[in-house]
Design an enzyme around this catalytic site. Structure first.
Site: not given
Ligand SMILES: *[C@@H]1O[C@H](CO)[C@@H](O)[C@H](O)[C@H]1NC(C)=O
Ligand SMILES: *[C@@H]1O[C@H](CO)[C@@H](O)[C@H](O)[C@H]1NC(C)=O
Ligand SMILES: *[C@@H]1O[C@H](CO)[C@@H](O)[C@H](O)[C@H]1NC(C)=O
Ligand SMILES: *[C@@H]1O[C@H](CO)[C@@H](O)[C@H](O)[C@H]1NC(C)=O
Ligand SMILES: *[C@@H]1O[C@H](CO)[C@@H](O)[C@H](O)[C@H]1NC(C)=O
Length: 346
Positions: A120, A151, A187, A226
């Site tokens: 996290e 990731y 965002r 995206y």
């Protein structure tokens, strides 16, 4: 030399050898691994004290070798293995929630390392002040962690046959999948500004257009761009939104997260568009419109696929096995005296 002094020497030698044997037998094997392993450097036992998010996985067989070709790395999850474990892994989430506790009552074997693990961002790790002077190593997506568990990552690729085909059939300009919509996220501001300039198709729990995991990539593949927008802006925090959703979906990622330089060290050249590259969201929107109309220029954002392929991380076992790859490079002695500072002042 008389007989008596020879006898004395033999006696002293015998006593010395006996003492040495007694000493070695008494010491725990971890302190003298060389006496016990011929190949100690590669034989590492990793104890998973509890599974992250309660997601228990099978450990039968030589998991690290069978799944990831990592040799001599033993994963265990029984607490009875504590005395012989080289590394004990504690996933942060359960510790801060209080559903799991550190075994501070057990005597910690010499040389054993306790590892703090979290994928996290600092904003979601909670207050770590209570973990001062406990952990010897960190496992995180951060490049400066003792064991870096990103990731996703790049692997060299065989050139792909027909690149062009994979980018046909685009019906949406910009897509976004969001389940956790918060007004205070950076965002969210960028999205609100962008949607005033170009159409943005929004999916996910927040927009009441949830996508099943089977529908995710096919949906993204129909978008030119995206929005791989991270929920927190933090050093090295680049998640599956880039690696899986965008790259595997075959849309050009618009990224919002750490600075461009953090992306450049892990992601391919000219494979993404960073929000910071533009003086304003207006300019970004205009650029996206122009790019979608210029087939040749758009396709350049996929040239990297000739040299690289994306590997998205496997399950938790892969991260655990990765500890063994770093094991011999860990400092002999290390204690995180202020884990909170390490986490928050990244
Ligand atoms: C040490 O272990 C590695 C990996 O299992 C193996 O390839 C190597 O031959 C071993 N070396 C010795 C000296 O046993
Ligand atoms: C590592 O340990 C396992 C069992 O703990 C053993 O079977 C294997 O031979 C060891 N490997 C080396 C290279 O010492
Ligand atoms: C594009 O769409 C056409 C018609 O719907 C389909 O036949 C074709 O397989 C699609 N191509 C790709 C790469 O998805
Ligand atoms: C990355 O981009 C730079 C500047 O555009 C270029 O000089 C360099 O060759 C590229 N590197 C790779 C590996 O494509
Ligand atoms: C690990 O941390 C503990 C607690 O601070 C410390 O006593 C121990 O020496 C450390 N071990 C290593 C291998 O760094």
């Amino acid at each position: 030399m008389d007989v008596r002094s020879i006898k004395n020497q033999i006696l002293y030698c015998t006593l010395f050898v006996l003492l040495l044997l007694f000493y070695c037998g008494w010491m725990k094997r971890a302190e003298f691994p060389i006496f016990y392993y011929s190949n100690s450097t590669w034989n590492v036992t990793i104890l998973i004290w509890y599974w992250p998010f309660g997601d228990t996985l099978s450990l039968t067989g030589d998991v690290c070798w069978d799944l990831y070709k990592i040799p001599s790395c033993r994963l265990v999850d029984q607490h009875s293995s504590f005395p012989s474990a080289d590394v004990v892994v504690f996933h942060n989430r359960e510790l801060i929630e209080g559903s799991q506790k550190l075994p501070t009552d057990l005597p910690r074997p010499q040389g054993q390392r306790w590892a703090w693990m979290s994928l996290e961002s600092p904003a979601h790790n909670g207050n770590l002040q209570k973990f001062a002077n406990i952990f010897n190593m960190t496992i995180s997506y951060r490049r400066d962690a003792d064991v870096t568990t990103p990731y996703g990552q790049l692997l060299p690729a065989e050139p792909e046959g027909n690149l062009e085909d994979s980018h046909m059939n685009k019906t949406s300009l910009v897509c976004w999948v969001v389940s956790n919509y918060m007004n205070h996220h950076k965002r969210t501001q960028v999205y609100n500004e962008l949607k005033a300039i170009v159409p943005v198709d929004v999916y996910g729990r927040w927009s009441q257009k949830p996508l099943s995991s089977d529908d995710l990539l096919p949906t993204i593949s129909r978008c030119y761009f995206y929005l791989a927008f991270e929920n927190s802006v933090a050093k090295d925090y680049i998640t599956e939104k880039l690696w899986y959703n965008a790259y595997k979906g075959g849309a050009v990622p618009i990224v919002l997260g750490p600075p461009i330089s953090d992306y450049n060290v892990v992601a391919p050249n000219h494979s993404f568009i960073h929000v910071d590259e533009f003086a304003s969201v207006q300019k970004l929107g205009e650029y996206l419109q122009r790019l979608a109309e210029d087939r040749k220029q758009y396709e350049e954002y996929f040239n990297w696929k000739k040299h690289w392929k994306v590997k998205v991380h496997g399950d938790w076992r892969e991260y655990m096995c990765k500890i063994c790859l770093q094991y011999n490079n860990l400092p002999q002695h290390k204690v995180y005296s202020d884990l909170e500072a390490w986490d928050k002042n990244a």
